[in-house]
Design a protein around this motif. Structure first.
Motif, PDB file in Angstrom:
ATOM      1  N   CYS A  79      -7.721  -1.183   6.518  1.00  0.00           N
ATOM      2  CA  CYS A  79      -7.365  -1.913   7.101  1.00  0.00           C
ATOM      3  C   CYS A  79      -6.993  -0.779   8.342  1.00  0.00           C
ATOM      4  O   CYS A  79      -6.174   0.675   7.559  1.00  0.00           O
ATOM      5  CB  CYS A  79      -6.134  -2.247   6.212  1.00  0.00           C
ATOM      6  SG  CYS A  79      -4.103  -2.045   6.737  1.00  0.00           S
ATOM      7  N   CYS A  89       1.069  -1.042  -0.105  1.00  0.00           N
ATOM      8  CA  CYS A  89       0.080   0.283  -0.028  1.00  0.00           C
ATOM      9  C   CYS A  89       0.809   0.906  -0.039  1.00  0.00           C
ATOM     10  O   CYS A  89       0.163   2.569  -0.452  1.00  0.00           O
ATOM     11  CB  CYS A  89      -1.224   0.185   1.380  1.00  0.00           C
ATOM     12  SG  CYS A  89      -0.355  -0.217   2.573  1.00  0.00           S
ATOM     13  N   PHE A  91      -7.166  -4.839   1.015  1.00  0.00           N
ATOM     14  CA  PHE A  91      -7.698  -4.207   2.172  1.00  0.00           C
ATOM     15  C   PHE A  91      -7.679  -3.519   2.640  1.00  0.00           C
ATOM     16  O   PHE A  91      -7.421  -2.200   3.546  1.00  0.00           O
ATOM     17  CB  PHE A  91      -6.951  -5.512   3.835  1.00  0.00           C
ATOM     18  CG  PHE A  91      -7.019  -7.140   3.209  1.00  0.00           C
ATOM     19  CD1 PHE A  91      -8.344  -7.413   3.091  1.00  0.00           C
ATOM     20  CD2 PHE A  91      -5.742  -7.664   3.238  1.00  0.00           C
ATOM     21  CE1 PHE A  91      -8.403  -8.669   3.412  1.00  0.00           C
ATOM     22  CE2 PHE A  91      -6.155  -8.951   2.951  1.00  0.00           C
ATOM     23  CZ  PHE A  91      -7.345  -9.825   2.927  1.00  0.00           C
TER      24      PHE A  91
HETATM   25  S1  SF4 Z   1      -2.556  -4.840   4.978  1.00  0.00           S
HETATM   26 FE1  SF4 Z   1      -2.669  -2.767   5.647  1.00  0.00          FE
HETATM   27  S2  SF4 Z   1      -0.778  -2.073   6.482  1.00  0.00           S
HETATM   28 FE2  SF4 Z   1      -0.604  -4.098   4.741  1.00  0.00          FE
HETATM   29  S3  SF4 Z   1       0.026  -4.696   2.531  1.00  0.00           S
HETATM   30 FE3  SF4 Z   1      -2.372  -3.516   3.368  1.00  0.00          FE
HETATM   31  S4  SF4 Z   1      -3.115  -1.876   3.443  1.00  0.00           S
HETATM   32 FE4  SF4 Z   1      -1.217  -1.676   4.156  1.00  0.00          FE
END
Ligand code: SF4
Length: 349
Positions: free
Chosen positions: A218, A204, A214
Motif C-alpha cells: 500500500c 494498519c 496490503f
Molecule cells: S490498504 Fe493501506 S491504508 Fe488501508 S489498511 Fe491497508 S495498509 Fe492501511
C-alpha cells in the motif's frame, strides 16, 4: 514489490473476504434484486447497525417490489422516518413503480439498464447486477474510492470527474475473471472499506483484530499518506437559520403542514412556520431545538398553543391530524422527537 499488482490485489482481497469478511448480514441471505437494491439504497447514507434493524422492518411492510410500488408515498416516508436523506425514499418508491410498469416487476440484470432507474447510480447498479444476477460489473462507492486511492497512492481530488473516471477504469481492470469469484470480490471491497481500511482508523495503524493484506504494497502506508488520502476538499460553508414551529393543538388534533416537494424535508409533515392566531390564544414557548443538516444548522423555536376553538382559516397545505394518526405520517426526525417528548407519539410509532 513496487506497487500492488492487479491480480495480486484481486486474489488477496477475495481470500481476505472469505476469511475476515462479513457473511451474515441480512441482505446476504436470499439475494434477490429487490433485497439487494433496498439494502444498497439504505446503506448509502445510514450506518450498518441502523440498516440491519430497519431493513427487516421495511421488508416486512413491503415484502416485494409490487407491494412497495402500490403503497402510498406517505406510507413509504413514514417507514423511512429517522433514516434521513428522504430523497432516497421518494426515489425508492418511484423506482419500484417503474420496475412494475416497465419491467413487469422484475429488475433488469443489465447494469446499464439498472442505472436508468430512479435513484440507482452506477455503483448501486453494479452491486445489484453482481449480487442478484452474477454479472461482471465494478462498484465504486466512497469506501471503494478510499481503498483504491490508498493502495495505489492516488492523491487526486476525487470530487473531480476526471479523477473519478480514472478510478472507474482502474476498478474495472481489477474485476476477477472467474464468475464464481465476483460475489466474494465485490463483497470483499465493501467489507474491506467498512471494517479494515476505514476513514480514520485503518487496521494498519490501529490495534484491532482485523489485519490488512496490503500493508507491504500500500503506497499510502509506505509514504505515510494515509491521513491525506483520499484528499479532503474544502468544506462547504454552513449557515444558521432560525425558524418557528407553531405547534397548534385543538382537542386531540394537531395542525401539521405538508412540506413542498423541493427543499428540506420535502414531502414530509412538519409544523407551520407562521400563522395568524386569535389574540386570546395562549402561547407557550418551548426550548430551542438545534438540528444540524449538511449545509445548514436550524435553530427551531417551538411555540405551543392549545386552542379552545378551531381556527376559522388554516394556511394552505395544512391539515388537522388526529394524534392517533401521527404514527402513519412521514415526519422529519426532529418533529418526531419533539412529539415524543410531549408524549403525543409513542416509541412503537
Ligand atoms: S490498504 Fe493501506 S491504508 Fe488501508 S489498511 Fe491497508 S495498509 Fe492501511
Amino acid at each position: 514489490m513496487e506497487f500492488c499488482e492487479i491480480n495480486s490485489f484481486t486474489d488477496q482481497l477475495i481470500a481476505w473476504q472469505r476469511k475476515q469478511g462479513r457473511h451474515h448480514l441480512p441482505w446476504q441471505i436470499n439475494r434477490t434484486a429487490y433485497r439487494v437494491w433496498l439494502s444498497e439504497v439504505m446503506l448509502q447514507q445510514t450506518q450498518v447497525s441502523t440498516v440491519i434493524e430497519r431493513y427487516q422492518v421495511f421488508l416486512k411492510k413491503f415484502p416485494t417490489v409490487k407491494a412497495l410500488a402500490s403503497a402510498s408515498i406517505d406510507d413509504v416516508l413514514s417507514e423511512w422516518s429517522g433514516m434521513g436523506y428522504y430523497t432516497r425514499a421518494r426515489n425508492l418508491h418511484r423506482c419500484a413503480q417503474v420496475v412494475v410498469t416497465e419491467y413487469q416487476g422484475v429488475f433488469p440484470s443489465d447494469p446499464k439498464l439498472l442505472e436508468t432507474l430512479p435513484g440507482i447510480g452506477r455503483s448501486t447498479a453494479a452491486a445489484i447486477a453482481v449480487f442478484a444476477y452474477g454479472q461482471s460489473a465494478a462498484i465504486l462507492d466512497g469506501n471503494v474510492k478510499r481503498v483504491l486511492a490508498r493502495v495505489w497512492g492516488i492523491q487526486d481530488d476525487l470530487s473531480k470527474n476526471a479523477a473519478v473516471n480514472q478510478l472507474w477504469a482502474h476498478a474495472e481492470t481489477l474485476l476477477p475473471h472467474a464468475p464464481e469469484d465476483l460475489v466474494s470480490y465485490t463483497q470483499g471491497l465493501m467489507d474491506f472499506g467498512a471494517t479494515c481500511c476505514t476513514q480514520n482508523k485503518p487496521a494498519c495503524i490501529s490495534q484491532g483484530s482485523i489485519t490488512c493484506p496490503f500493508e507491504d504494497v500500500c503506497l499510502a502506508k509506505r509514504f505515510d499518506l494515509i491521513k491525506h488520502i483520499p484528499l479532503k476538499v474544502k468544506k462547504v460553508k454552513v449557515s444558521t437559520v432560525n425558524i418557528d414551529w407553531w405547534v397548534l393543538q385543538y382537542k386531540d388534533k394537531l395542525l401539521l403542514e405538508k412540506r413542498p416537494h423541493q427543499g428540506i424535508w420535502a414531502g414530509l409533515w412538519s409544523f407551520p412556520e407562521s400563522i395568524d392566531l386569535p389574540k386570546s390564544a395562549k402561547q407557550l414557548e418551548r426550548q430551542v431545538i438545534k438540528h444540524v443538516l449538511t449545509h445548514r444548522v436550524l435553530n427551531i423555536r417551538p411555540i405551543q398553543v392549545t386552542l379552545q376553538r378551531p381556527l376559522t382559516k388554516i394556511p394552505a397545505n395544512c391539515e388537522w391530524i388526529e394524534l392517533a394518526d401521527l404514527k402513519n405520517l412521514g415526519l422529519p426526525t426532529p418533529v418526531r422527537l419533539f412529539l415524543k417528548n410531549l408524549d403525543l407519539i409513542h416509541d412503537d410509532a
